[in-house]
Motif scaffolding. Structure first.
Motif, PDB file in Angstrom:
ATOM      1  N   THR A 111      30.569  41.532  35.125  1.00  0.00           N
ATOM      2  CA  THR A 111      31.530  41.416  36.226  1.00  0.00           C
ATOM      3  C   THR A 111      32.288  40.267  36.008  1.00  0.00           C
ATOM      4  N   LEU A 112      31.682  38.971  35.752  1.00  0.00           N
ATOM      5  CA  LEU A 112      32.412  37.867  35.637  1.00  0.00           C
ATOM      6  C   LEU A 112      33.375  37.775  34.339  1.00  0.00           C
ATOM      7  N   ASP A 113      32.975  38.518  33.401  1.00  0.00           N
ATOM      8  CA  ASP A 113      33.878  38.537  32.159  1.00  0.00           C
ATOM      9  C   ASP A 113      35.387  39.471  32.541  1.00  0.00           C
ATOM     10  N   GLY A 114      34.877  40.467  33.470  1.00  0.00           N
ATOM     11  CA  GLY A 114      36.313  41.005  33.806  1.00  0.00           C
ATOM     12  C   GLY A 114      36.942  40.330  34.817  1.00  0.00           C
ATOM     13  N   VAL A 115      36.524  39.441  35.616  1.00  0.00           N
ATOM     14  CA  VAL A 115      36.907  38.655  36.620  1.00  0.00           C
ATOM     15  C   VAL A 115      37.823  37.441  36.155  1.00  0.00           C
ATOM     16  N   GLU A 116      37.235  36.858  35.025  1.00  0.00           N
ATOM     17  CA  GLU A 116      37.827  35.763  34.176  1.00  0.00           C
ATOM     18  C   GLU A 116      39.166  36.426  33.525  1.00  0.00           C
ATOM     19  N   THR A 117      38.793  37.819  32.676  1.00  0.00           N
ATOM     20  CA  THR A 117      40.023  38.219  32.020  1.00  0.00           C
ATOM     21  C   THR A 117      41.114  38.602  32.928  1.00  0.00           C
ATOM     22  N   ALA A 118      40.927  39.102  34.127  1.00  0.00           N
ATOM     23  CA  ALA A 118      42.120  39.284  35.000  1.00  0.00           C
ATOM     24  C   ALA A 118      42.825  37.853  35.425  1.00  0.00           C
ATOM     25  N   HIS A 119      41.995  37.029  35.713  1.00  0.00           N
ATOM     26  CA  HIS A 119      42.235  35.767  35.886  1.00  0.00           C
ATOM     27  C   HIS A 119      43.211  35.208  34.747  1.00  0.00           C
ATOM     28  N   GLN A 169      49.169  45.134  31.034  1.00  0.00           N
ATOM     29  CA  GLN A 169      48.532  44.140  29.894  1.00  0.00           C
ATOM     30  C   GLN A 169      46.882  44.608  30.170  1.00  0.00           C
ATOM     31  N   PHE A 170      46.445  44.924  31.121  1.00  0.00           N
ATOM     32  CA  PHE A 170      45.074  45.209  31.443  1.00  0.00           C
ATOM     33  C   PHE A 170      45.020  46.715  30.485  1.00  0.00           C
ATOM     34  N   ILE A 171      45.561  47.796  30.852  1.00  0.00           N
ATOM     35  CA  ILE A 171      45.802  49.002  30.394  1.00  0.00           C
ATOM     36  C   ILE A 171      45.727  48.943  28.945  1.00  0.00           C
ATOM     37  N   LYS A 222      47.384  34.353  34.681  1.00  0.00           N
ATOM     38  CA  LYS A 222      47.898  33.078  34.402  1.00  0.00           C
ATOM     39  C   LYS A 222      48.974  33.238  33.212  1.00  0.00           C
ATOM     40  N   GLY A 223      49.018  34.340  32.722  1.00  0.00           N
ATOM     41  CA  GLY A 223      49.959  34.492  31.661  1.00  0.00           C
ATOM     42  C   GLY A 223      49.420  34.294  30.385  1.00  0.00           C
ATOM     43  N   GLN A 224      48.228  33.935  30.092  1.00  0.00           N
ATOM     44  CA  GLN A 224      47.759  33.650  28.876  1.00  0.00           C
ATOM     45  C   GLN A 224      47.746  34.706  27.738  1.00  0.00           C
ATOM     46  N   LEU A 225      48.047  35.958  27.923  1.00  0.00           N
ATOM     47  CA  LEU A 225      48.237  36.824  26.879  1.00  0.00           C
ATOM     48  C   LEU A 225      49.400  37.012  26.198  1.00  0.00           C
ATOM     49  N   ASN A 226      50.525  35.987  26.318  1.00  0.00           N
ATOM     50  CA  ASN A 226      51.610  35.922  25.700  1.00  0.00           C
ATOM     51  C   ASN A 226      52.334  37.258  25.710  1.00  0.00           C
ATOM     52  N   ARG A 227      52.421  37.745  27.091  1.00  0.00           N
ATOM     53  CA  ARG A 227      53.196  39.079  27.453  1.00  0.00           C
ATOM     54  C   ARG A 227      54.059  38.731  28.604  1.00  0.00           C
ATOM     55  N   PRO A 228      55.207  37.754  28.476  1.00  0.00           N
ATOM     56  CA  PRO A 228      55.882  37.681  29.408  1.00  0.00           C
ATOM     57  C   PRO A 228      56.893  38.967  29.964  1.00  0.00           C
ATOM     58  N   GLY A 229      57.029  39.181  31.289  1.00  0.00           N
ATOM     59  CA  GLY A 229      57.706  40.212  31.615  1.00  0.00           C
ATOM     60  C   GLY A 229      56.869  41.614  31.721  1.00  0.00           C
ATOM     61  N   ALA A 246      36.378  40.520  25.425  1.00  0.00           N
ATOM     62  CA  ALA A 246      36.565  40.142  23.991  1.00  0.00           C
ATOM     63  C   ALA A 246      37.650  40.399  23.387  1.00  0.00           C
ATOM     64  N   LYS A 247      38.429  41.494  23.738  1.00  0.00           N
ATOM     65  CA  LYS A 247      39.964  41.561  23.083  1.00  0.00           C
ATOM     66  C   LYS A 247      40.855  40.551  23.919  1.00  0.00           C
ATOM     67  N   ALA A 248      40.639  40.402  25.031  1.00  0.00           N
ATOM     68  CA  ALA A 248      41.479  39.241  25.671  1.00  0.00           C
ATOM     69  C   ALA A 248      41.317  38.052  25.079  1.00  0.00           C
ATOM     70  N   LYS A 249      40.281  37.512  24.713  1.00  0.00           N
ATOM     71  CA  LYS A 249      40.173  36.439  24.187  1.00  0.00           C
ATOM     72  C   LYS A 249      40.540  36.296  22.878  1.00  0.00           C
ATOM     73  N   ALA A 250      40.505  37.229  22.074  1.00  0.00           N
ATOM     74  CA  ALA A 250      41.259  37.513  20.852  1.00  0.00           C
ATOM     75  C   ALA A 250      42.540  37.442  20.827  1.00  0.00           C
ATOM     76  N   ARG A 251      43.421  37.863  21.923  1.00  0.00           N
ATOM     77  CA  ARG A 251      44.546  38.039  21.928  1.00  0.00           C
ATOM     78  C   ARG A 251      45.474  36.715  22.838  1.00  0.00           C
ATOM     79  N   LYS A 252      44.529  36.155  23.487  1.00  0.00           N
ATOM     80  CA  LYS A 252      45.407  34.769  24.317  1.00  0.00           C
ATOM     81  C   LYS A 252      45.772  33.671  23.270  1.00  0.00           C
ATOM     82  N   ARG A 253      46.850  32.987  24.001  1.00  0.00           N
ATOM     83  CA  ARG A 253      47.419  31.999  23.130  1.00  0.00           C
ATOM     84  C   ARG A 253      46.640  30.831  23.080  1.00  0.00           C
TER      85      ARG A 253
END
Length: 186
Positions: free
Chosen positions: A155-163, A180-182, A167-174, A18-25
């Motif tokens: 489990t699939l929530d976690g797998v999709e979040t890691a994916h 990012q997971f932490i 892919k770089g969807q959380l706008n955190r280049p470098g 849920a946090k990842a979906k809120a932060r993704k570009r």
């Protein structure tokens, strides 16, 4: 112990997702949608997924059925978490077509006819999502299925979040993926 790790995944991965979906570009307005199969409790269940034309994950949802109601619920969830797409490319599935048609009917009832979603049912334009399924299949095939629908969903929530992180969807280049997971887990 692996059982302890599994309990942690089931408990914490939905919140991290849920946090990842809120932060993704933001995603593009042209989506590719499809579903794939995963085994849970010895039965096939359906993982609905959508990516945009650049391959970024739009949304995902695990469902026990592959019908009009499940497809409509997936599109409602995807539109709620993102914005209305301009067009959706899918395969020749009648259930997915009916689900998206329900969304267009709902837009018509609301008087938003100018924002109808174009529906393209072209098998070969859907290759982006088909290739993206390979990542999920690669991880779930050795598991030989899940024992419970709830644990499969978590489990699939976690797998999709890691994916999405890879892919770089959380706008955190470098920033390395583990950092990012932490940040999401903290």
């Amino acid at each position: 112990d692996h059982a302890t790790l599994n309990r942690w995944v089931v408990r914490y991965s939905p919140a991290i997702a849920a946090k990842a979906k809120a932060r993704k570009r933001p995603v593009c307005s042209s989506w590719r949608m499809d579903e794939t199969y995963v085994k849970a409790r010895g039965k096939w269940v359906y993982l609905y997924r959508a990516v945009d034309k650049h391959g970024d994950t739009v949304d995902f949802m695990l469902s026990e059925t592959r019908d009009e109601a499940a497809a409509t619920a997936f599109f409602n969830k995807s539109i709620e978490n993102n914005d209305l797409p301009e067009k959706v490319v899918m395969d020749k599935s009648g259930a997915n077509l009916a689900g998206l048609t329900n969304i267009n009917i709902h837009l018509l009832v609301l008087g938003l006819w100018w924002s109808f979603i174009d529906i393209l049912q072209v098998k070969y334009l859907n290759n982006i999502i088909e290739q993206d399924h390979r990542f999920i299949k690669k991880l779930t095939r050795p598991m030989m299925g899940f024992k419970d629908f709830h644990s499969a969903s978590a489990t699939l929530d976690g797998v999709e979040t890691a994916h999405m992180i890879r892919k770089g969807q959380l706008n955190r280049p470098g920033v390395p993926a583990y950092r990012q997971f932490i940040e999401l887990a903290g």
